[in-house]
Scaffold this motif. Sequence first.
Motif, PDB file in Angstrom:
ATOM      1  N   PHE A 173       0.897  -1.159   0.090  1.00 53.93           N
ATOM      2  CA  PHE A 173       0.019   0.045   0.045  1.00 53.93           C
ATOM      3  C   PHE A 173       0.867   1.268   0.085  1.00 53.93           C
ATOM      4  O   PHE A 173       1.953   1.290   0.567  1.00 53.93           O
ATOM      5  CB  PHE A 173      -1.108  -0.118   1.268  1.00 53.93           C
ATOM      6  CG  PHE A 173      -1.997  -0.914   1.226  1.00 53.93           C
ATOM      7  CD1 PHE A 173      -3.389  -0.731   0.485  1.00 53.93           C
ATOM      8  CD2 PHE A 173      -2.077  -2.289   1.667  1.00 53.93           C
ATOM      9  CE1 PHE A 173      -4.376  -1.555   0.775  1.00 53.93           C
ATOM     10  CE2 PHE A 173      -2.954  -3.074   1.763  1.00 53.93           C
ATOM     11  CZ  PHE A 173      -4.129  -2.945   1.225  1.00 53.93           C
ATOM     12  N   GLN A 174       0.598   2.105  -0.514  1.00 49.48           N
ATOM     13  CA  GLN A 174       1.107   3.365  -0.760  1.00 49.48           C
ATOM     14  C   GLN A 174       0.349   4.593   0.125  1.00 49.48           C
ATOM     15  O   GLN A 174      -0.927   4.717   0.081  1.00 49.48           O
ATOM     16  CB  GLN A 174       1.375   4.088  -2.171  1.00 49.48           C
ATOM     17  CG  GLN A 174       2.379   3.703  -2.815  1.00 49.48           C
ATOM     18  CD  GLN A 174       2.663   4.054  -4.322  1.00 49.48           C
ATOM     19  OE1 GLN A 174       1.911   3.514  -5.172  1.00 49.48           O
ATOM     20  NE2 GLN A 174       3.376   4.931  -4.442  1.00 49.48           N
ATOM     21  N   CYS A 175       1.054   5.289   0.751  1.00 45.24           N
ATOM     22  CA  CYS A 175       0.226   6.483   1.612  1.00 45.24           C
ATOM     23  C   CYS A 175      -0.637   7.195   0.368  1.00 45.24           C
ATOM     24  O   CYS A 175      -0.030   7.811  -0.313  1.00 45.24           O
ATOM     25  CB  CYS A 175       1.243   7.246   2.324  1.00 45.24           C
ATOM     26  SG  CYS A 175       0.549   8.791   3.188  1.00 45.24           S
ATOM     27  N   PRO A 176      -1.950   7.524   0.692  1.00 43.69           N
ATOM     28  CA  PRO A 176      -2.653   8.317  -0.287  1.00 43.69           C
ATOM     29  C   PRO A 176      -2.110   9.846  -0.351  1.00 43.69           C
ATOM     30  O   PRO A 176      -2.381  10.505  -1.205  1.00 43.69           O
ATOM     31  CB  PRO A 176      -3.984   8.325   0.186  1.00 43.69           C
ATOM     32  CG  PRO A 176      -3.917   7.249   1.456  1.00 43.69           C
ATOM     33  CD  PRO A 176      -2.704   7.113   1.943  1.00 43.69           C
ATOM     34  N   SER A 177      -1.362  10.019   0.722  1.00 39.65           N
ATOM     35  CA  SER A 177      -0.946  11.660   0.704  1.00 39.65           C
ATOM     36  C   SER A 177       0.604  11.590   0.148  1.00 39.65           C
ATOM     37  O   SER A 177       0.674  12.609  -0.744  1.00 39.65           O
ATOM     38  CB  SER A 177      -1.072  12.428   2.328  1.00 39.65           C
ATOM     39  OG  SER A 177      -0.483  13.438   2.444  1.00 39.65           O
ATOM     40  N   CYS A 178       1.461  10.949   0.918  1.00 35.16           N
ATOM     41  CA  CYS A 178       2.910  11.178   0.337  1.00 35.16           C
ATOM     42  C   CYS A 178       3.394  10.206  -0.316  1.00 35.16           C
ATOM     43  O   CYS A 178       4.539  10.267  -0.820  1.00 35.16           O
ATOM     44  CB  CYS A 178       3.731  11.226   1.678  1.00 35.16           C
ATOM     45  SG  CYS A 178       3.868   9.652   2.454  1.00 35.16           S
ATOM     46  N   SER A 179       2.459   9.091  -0.952  1.00 37.08           N
ATOM     47  CA  SER A 179       2.961   8.157  -1.750  1.00 37.08           C
ATOM     48  C   SER A 179       3.870   7.097  -1.401  1.00 37.08           C
ATOM     49  O   SER A 179       4.337   6.256  -2.021  1.00 37.08           O
ATOM     50  CB  SER A 179       3.542   8.669  -3.185  1.00 37.08           C
ATOM     51  OG  SER A 179       2.491   9.475  -3.743  1.00 37.08           O
ATOM     52  N   ARG A 180       4.481   7.122  -0.015  1.00 36.29           N
ATOM     53  CA  ARG A 180       5.320   6.292   0.420  1.00 36.29           C
ATOM     54  C   ARG A 180       4.946   5.048   0.577  1.00 36.29           C
ATOM     55  O   ARG A 180       3.591   4.904   0.827  1.00 36.29           O
ATOM     56  CB  ARG A 180       6.053   6.859   1.819  1.00 36.29           C
ATOM     57  CG  ARG A 180       6.961   7.990   1.632  1.00 36.29           C
ATOM     58  CD  ARG A 180       7.728   8.256   2.955  1.00 36.29           C
ATOM     59  NE  ARG A 180       8.375   9.332   2.715  1.00 36.29           N
ATOM     60  CZ  ARG A 180       8.254  10.849   2.671  1.00 36.29           C
ATOM     61  NH1 ARG A 180       6.970  11.041   3.016  1.00 36.29           N
ATOM     62  NH2 ARG A 180       9.208  11.539   2.647  1.00 36.29           N
ATOM     63  N   ILE A 181       5.604   3.803   0.611  1.00 34.01           N
ATOM     64  CA  ILE A 181       5.207   2.611   0.646  1.00 34.01           C
ATOM     65  C   ILE A 181       4.901   2.138   2.248  1.00 34.01           C
ATOM     66  O   ILE A 181       5.845   2.614   2.962  1.00 34.01           O
ATOM     67  CB  ILE A 181       6.184   1.432  -0.035  1.00 34.01           C
ATOM     68  CG1 ILE A 181       6.409   1.805  -1.510  1.00 34.01           C
ATOM     69  CG2 ILE A 181       5.878   0.043   0.397  1.00 34.01           C
ATOM     70  CD1 ILE A 181       7.737   1.295  -2.151  1.00 34.01           C
ATOM     71  N   LEU A 182       3.912   1.949   2.613  1.00 35.16           N
ATOM     72  CA  LEU A 182       3.436   1.804   4.095  1.00 35.16           C
ATOM     73  C   LEU A 182       4.132   0.526   4.456  1.00 35.16           C
ATOM     74  O   LEU A 182       3.753  -0.677   3.641  1.00 35.16           O
ATOM     75  CB  LEU A 182       2.115   2.064   4.276  1.00 35.16           C
ATOM     76  CG  LEU A 182       1.746   3.413   3.899  1.00 35.16           C
ATOM     77  CD1 LEU A 182       0.139   3.445   4.158  1.00 35.16           C
ATOM     78  CD2 LEU A 182       2.478   4.472   5.014  1.00 35.16           C
ATOM     79  N   TYR A 183       4.592   0.163   5.684  1.00 37.69           N
ATOM     80  CA  TYR A 183       4.822  -1.249   6.177  1.00 37.69           C
ATOM     81  C   TYR A 183       4.018  -1.235   7.716  1.00 37.69           C
ATOM     82  O   TYR A 183       3.927  -0.081   8.132  1.00 37.69           O
ATOM     83  CB  TYR A 183       6.350  -1.621   6.140  1.00 37.69           C
ATOM     84  CG  TYR A 183       6.917  -0.611   7.232  1.00 37.69           C
ATOM     85  CD1 TYR A 183       7.807   0.540   6.839  1.00 37.69           C
ATOM     86  CD2 TYR A 183       7.144  -0.975   8.567  1.00 37.69           C
ATOM     87  CE1 TYR A 183       8.511   1.153   7.961  1.00 37.69           C
ATOM     88  CE2 TYR A 183       8.224  -0.616   9.434  1.00 37.69           C
ATOM     89  CZ  TYR A 183       8.500   0.720   9.075  1.00 37.69           C
ATOM     90  OH  TYR A 183       9.356   1.635  10.043  1.00 37.69           O
TER      91      TYR A 183
END
Length: 161
Positions: free
Chosen positions: A139-149
């Motif tokens: 999943f990517q953060c909808p705001s900053c696009s980082r890959i979430l873990y």
Amino acid sequence: MEVKTNKEYTAMLHEIETVEREIRGREDRILEEMERAETLALDIEREEDSFREVESAARTEGAELAAREKRVAEEREGVAGRRDEIAATIPEQPLYLYRRVASLRGTAVAEARDGMCQTCHMKMRLQMWVDLRRNEQLFQCPSCSRILYYEPPPPTVSVDS
Ligand SMILES: [Zn+2]
């Protein structure tokens, strides 16, 4: 030189005395100058000693810095090698995503905790938070696009017996 009268004799003696006083004065000045020269020579010696000390300390410090630089370069090489090894085990698509986000954001991954991206503090939708915690897909953060873990909390040990 012939001394004729007593008056002339006295005048001559007076002149000799004056010249002798002048000579003594000059000798005193010469002694003073010699003392000054000695003091200056000591000052120079002291300055040279302290210069040698500083020079030696700088040389030691320079050698230490060079050794540290070498160690850091070796560590960097080791870490880069390890990174390449790990990257080689990751499928092409997530690796591409990682590199794209990293080039945009500096850091490509962010921890998801308490339903929130811990880097940009965006609160995510409940369904996404539920899905993300299964750790089955990226999943990517909808705001900053980082890959979430998501790191599940350590299992609680029950002590009731
Ligand atoms: Zn975020």
